[in-house]
Write an enzyme that holds these catalytic residues in place. Structure first.
Site, PDB file in Angstrom:
ATOM      1  N   CYS A  46     -12.404  -2.081  27.461  1.00  0.00           N
ATOM      2  CA  CYS A  46     -11.700  -2.491  26.234  1.00  0.00           C
ATOM      3  C   CYS A  46     -10.642  -3.546  26.539  1.00  0.00           C
ATOM      4  CB  CYS A  46     -11.082  -1.274  25.554  1.00  0.00           C
ATOM      5  SG  CYS A  46     -12.328  -0.058  25.059  1.00  0.00           S
ATOM      6  N   THR A  47      -9.990  -3.413  27.679  1.00  0.00           N
ATOM      7  CA  THR A  47      -8.991  -4.395  28.081  1.00  0.00           C
ATOM      8  C   THR A  47      -9.660  -5.739  28.367  1.00  0.00           C
ATOM      9  OG1 THR A  47      -7.566  -2.661  28.976  1.00  0.00           O
ATOM     10  CG2 THR A  47      -7.162  -4.913  29.754  1.00  0.00           C
TER      11      THR A  47
END
Length: 155
Positions: A46-47
């Site tokens: 997600c980062t």
């Protein structure tokens, strides 16, 4: 759960956003919207996805598009996530999962043989009239933001 397809009207939402206030899909009519759903702030995939979209934010804007990330995390968690990684895309909080379920991305997942419910990483490209132009299900992060940018340019 809803199965959406290109050509359909994108489900509307009004949700809390990072930095305070709310973000409403209808307020963005007239612009293309890249709406990407992701499972959780501050996890590796997600980062990386948020960093990739942030790196291309100016290119998306030049192409007439707004990029919005959505997860079940709170707006407060989004603020910390953005500050920690220098993110520039808008993040909205769908803690009750109403939009997540309306877009059909709340799904059974499996990790190490354990089944659980979670957000399936999915991106929607919504055209200037509020209709779904394209859907990327089960997104693999590397190269995804650049691929979405090319689709925005082709709108």
């Amino acid at each position: 759960m809803t199965e959406l397809s290109p050509g359909q009207d994108a489900p509307q939402f009004e949700l809390p956003r990072d930095g305070g206030g709310t973000l409403t899909l209808s307020a963005l009519r007239g612009k293309a919207v890249v709406l990407y759903f992701y499972p959780k702030d501050d996890t590796s995939g997600c980062t990386a996805e948020a960093i990739d979209f942030s790196a291309l934010k100016a290119d998306f804007e030049k192409a007439g598009a707004v990029v919005i990330g959505m997860s079940p995390d709170s707006a407060k968690k989004h603020d910390k996530f953005k500050a920690k990684h220098g993110l520039s895309v808008d993040l909205v909080a769908d803690e009750e999962r109403k939009a997540i379920e309306a877009y059909g991305v709340w799904a059974e997942k499996s990790m190490y043989g354990r089944k659980y419910m979670g957000v399936e990483r999915t991106t929607f490209l919504i055209d200037r009239d509020g209709r779904i132009a394209r859907i990327w299900p089960k997104v693999k992060v590397p190269g995804h933001a650049a691929e979405v940018l090319e689709a925005v340019r082709a709108l």
